[in-house]
Design an enzyme around this catalytic site. Structure first.
Site, short mmCIF file in Angstrom:
data_model
loop_
_atom_site.label_atom_id
_atom_site.label_comp_id
_atom_site.label_asym_id
_atom_site.label_seq_id
_atom_site.Cartn_x
_atom_site.Cartn_y
_atom_site.Cartn_z
N HIS A 1 59.51 -4.62 -31.09
CA HIS A 1 59.69 -3.31 -31.72
C HIS A 1 60.90 -2.56 -31.17
CE1 HIS A 1 55.82 -4.39 -33.10
NE2 HIS A 1 55.11 -3.90 -32.12
N LYS B 1 51.72 1.78 -21.51
CA LYS B 1 50.38 2.16 -21.97
C LYS B 1 49.80 3.16 -20.98
CE LYS B 1 49.25 -1.49 -24.99
NZ LYS B 1 49.30 -0.95 -26.34
C1 BG6 Z 1 51.50 -3.52 -31.43
C2 BG6 Z 1 51.11 -3.80 -30.02
O1 BG6 Z 1 52.46 -4.43 -31.88
O2 BG6 Z 1 52.06 -2.21 -31.50
C3 BG6 Z 1 50.12 -2.77 -29.50
O3 BG6 Z 1 50.52 -5.10 -29.93
C4 BG6 Z 1 50.70 -1.39 -29.68
O4 BG6 Z 1 49.82 -3.00 -28.13
C5 BG6 Z 1 51.16 -1.20 -31.11
O5 BG6 Z 1 49.70 -0.44 -29.33
C6 BG6 Z 1 51.87 0.12 -31.27
O6 BG6 Z 1 52.10 0.36 -32.62
P1 BG6 Z 1 52.26 1.83 -33.17
O7 BG6 Z 1 52.56 1.64 -34.61
O8 BG6 Z 1 50.97 2.54 -32.88
O9 BG6 Z 1 53.39 2.43 -32.40
#
Ligand code: BG6
Length: 640
Positions: A252, A353
């Site tokens: 991401h 986290k």
């Molecule tokens: C996921 C991860 O890809 O993205 C999770 O595996 C994380 O651990 C999540 O919490 C976060 O996504 P968003 O859309 O809530 O920012």
């Protein structure tokens, strides 16, 4: 991502979902498909075949989805009419992914539906399964003759994680490419489904005023923060094999980095955009052992207390996590992009986290204007201009700059202009998967990762994964649950004379009793001048006799105030403040303050303090009065 204006339904097709009984299908995929149906973006010639090991019937699948889509849709009210048509499109067949007969049955169902609805042979396979079976499912499909089925297109969507490291990603790509062509493979990163992420490209390339500044001549550095307040949410087993580097940063965050920093593509055609993203990731300097030791920080959360005071487990106490785990739940990195545009502009990334808040932000910090004109005025310091992308949960863009404080003197103050999505648009709340599945149905791969992009991202992450797998830091866990993260992450920037821009809001400030009920204009001013810092248990924050240059507001944690003899004369905790006496009276510190627990503080530096005290007599009076009560000090005038 189509740049055309006309929105038409996706191509007719049969969508086969592997892993149809799983979490992803019920929470994200089916609700997103239902949203597409509500918006008229699904073809009338569309059907879904759910496939998983559970021995469900079509009726059972329909019943379950009827309950779960209602639960997980982000839209209200529920559109009963659309659902009653949509649910008729759902079908189910049980299958083990290595069961050749089951795949022959699946083929019969798909060809039957194709003929019935007139999908023209188009079939979209969605692998909502662990990556370990992507290859197996592809092979079974191949053996059942799916790739030579009818005239239409065949596409496959695969979920993350795409590989566990560089070698496994290369191997997985090789395996997938045995059964599919690159243009048939759609690798999902759900961040690319977010409006605010897609807007990075729209913002950069549709506004003439920023792109000329988007380079090393005007930008000092860039910060990316993805802060999560949740822990591992019952996924300890998975997270033990992942850590934040694999879970958030490699995918991401590197995707956002690529959008923010890539060169303008020649068009919005999928490969034109993906070429630029891949080039950008290729230009990121690969870190060696020395850089990793210096420019990378990892953290793991220990027990703590949430904002409501409720105890929160540490990572090592979570289910399916080793009591001696070395998995990182937080990481901060300083990266360099070795290309003409970005040479010398550090990019800082952090994600973790169980931090104090949920928030994804990108800060583009511009170089400062020369302060020759304002130097003489003493109290005014030229600050950096900042452009802040609020990605989630707040969605907007903010520009921070200086303005003249009204009055007879030429004084400066940090102010901001803010655009909020909610004020400008009326879009229904989306899950993010809508745009991804829709784009796949129309054959637009812009929002999906290509082989070279996936491997490029792993290449950057791999040296860190290698270095970190060798040892568990002795200080793990090194940040408390619900805190601002490990101190080393703050040191990483402080060493460069910089600071993380912590996006705070009025609610946070109003929890500090001194600011509760304060004038909103004052709170706005404070939001722009307070700076974050973290102190570890046992660390001295101020020492007796030192020159006073900062006032501290405790956001969370506990500190001991120590007298000359080293005896504790009092303790202060969240909501309290200290350090104002030395500033008010321009005198050295008359006591030492030491962190008892991890302590997260807001700093107000001398110049800002002097300005606030000078302009806000009511603030000056209240801290003066409290200081008098606390330390029995005779009142004097505010500092100059
Ligand atoms: C996921 C991860 O890809 O993205 C999770 O595996 C994380 O651990 C999540 O919490 C976060 O996504 P968003 O859309 O809530 O920012």
């Amino acid at each position: 991502m189509s740049a055309s204006a006309a929105i038409t339904p996706g191509d007719p097709c049969v969508l086969v979902i592997f892993g149809a009984s799983g979490d992803l299908t019920r929470r994200l995929l089916l609700p997103a498909l239902y949203h597409l149906a509500c918006d008229g973006l699904l073809s009338d010639r569309f059907a879904i075949v759910g496939c998983a090991m559970d021995e469900w019937t079509t009726d059972e699948f329909r019943q379950r989805m009827t309950v779960q889509v209602r639960q997980f849709t982000t839209r209200a009210p529920f559109d009963e009419a659309t659902w009653s048509t949509f649910v008729q499109r759902l079908h189910y067949t049980p299958a083990r992914f290595d069961d050749a007969d089951a795949f022959v049955r699946l083929r019969t169902i798909v060809t039957g539906l194709d003929a019935e609805i007139g999908a023209g042979g188009n079939v979209l396979f969605y692998m909502a399964t662990p990556p370990s079976v992507f290859g197996l499912v592809s092979r079974s499909l191949h053996h059942a003759g799916f790739d030579v089925l009818g005239p239409g297109w065949k596409r496959v969507i695969v979920e993350k994680p795409f590989g566990h490291d560089l070698a496994s990603a290369v191997e997985l790509n090789r395996e997938m490419l045995t059964y599919w062509r690159e243009d048939q493979i759609y690798r999902i990163d759900h961040y690319l489904g977010k409006e605010t992420v897609q807007n990075l490209m729209a913002f950069r390339f549709s506004n003439g005023m920023f792109e000329p500044l988007w380079n090393r001549n005007f930008i000092d550095h860039i910060q990316f923060t993805v802060s999560e307040s949740v822990g591992v949410e019952g996924r300890g087993g998975y997270y033990e094999t992942s850590g934040v580097m694999r879970d958030m940063i490699q995918n991401h965050m590197f995707q956002m980095l690529a959008y923010l920093c890539m060169e303008p593509p020649v068009s919005f055609a999928a490969d034109a955009v993906r070429n630029e993203k891949a080039k950008l990731l290729d230009a990121v300097r690969i870190m060696g052992p020395l850089e990793i030791a210096r420019d990378a920080v990892r953290g793991q959360y220990g027990p703590g207390r949430g904002p409501d005071g409720a105890p929160l487990a540490g990572y090592r106490q979570e289910a399916n996590v080793s009591a001696t785990s070395g998995t990182e739940t937080f990481a901060a990195l300083k990266l360099h992009i070795d290309n003409w545009r970005w040479e010398g502009v550090p990019v800082y990334l952090r994600s973790g986290k169980r931090l104090w808040k949920r928030g994804t932000e990108i800060v583009v910090q511009f170089k400062r204007a020369p302060d020759v004109l304002f130097r003489a005025s003493g109290a005014d310091q030229i600050d950096n201009n900042r452009l802040i992308f609020h990605m989630q949960p707040d969605q907007g863009i903010e520009l921070r700059f200086h303005a003249k404080v009204p009055g007879t003197l030429l004084r400066l103050q940090n102010v901001n202009m803010r655009f909020s999505y909610g004020d400008a648009f009326q879009a229904s709340r989306a899950i993010g998967y809508e745009v991804l599945v829709y784009n796949c149905m129309i054959g637009d791969a812009t929002l999906f990762s290509r082989t070279d992009l996936v491997e490029g991202a792993w290449r950057i992450a791999q040296p860190l994964l290698d270095a970190w797998s060798k040892s568990t830091p002795a200080d793990f866990p090194n940040y408390e649950a619900a805190s601002w993260g490990p101190k080393h992450a703050f040191d990483l920037l402080e060493r460069d004379g910089r600071r993380w821009v912590e996006i705070i809001n009025r609610d946070v400030l109003e929890r500090v009793p001194l600011f509760a009920g304060a004038d909103p204009l004052f709170l706005n001013e404070l939001l722009l001048i307070l700076e974050p810092d973290v102190f570890e248990p046992g660390e001295y924050i101020v020492r007796e006799g030192e020159e006073a240059s900062v006032m501290y507001f405790i956001a969370r944690g506990e500190v001991a105030v120590e007298s000359h003899a080293g005896t504790v004369v009092g303790t202060l905790s969240g909501g309290d403040y200290f350090g104002e006496v030395g500033l008010l009276h321009a005198q050295p510190r008359n006591a030492s303050v030491r962190a008892i627990t991890q302590t997260d503080v807001f700093l107000m530096k001398r110049r800002a303090f002097a300005k606030v005290v000078g302009q806000r007599p009511e603030f000056a009076e209240s801290i003066e009065r409290i200081a008098n009560e606390r330390y029995s000090i005779a009142p004097t005038t505010a500092p100059k």
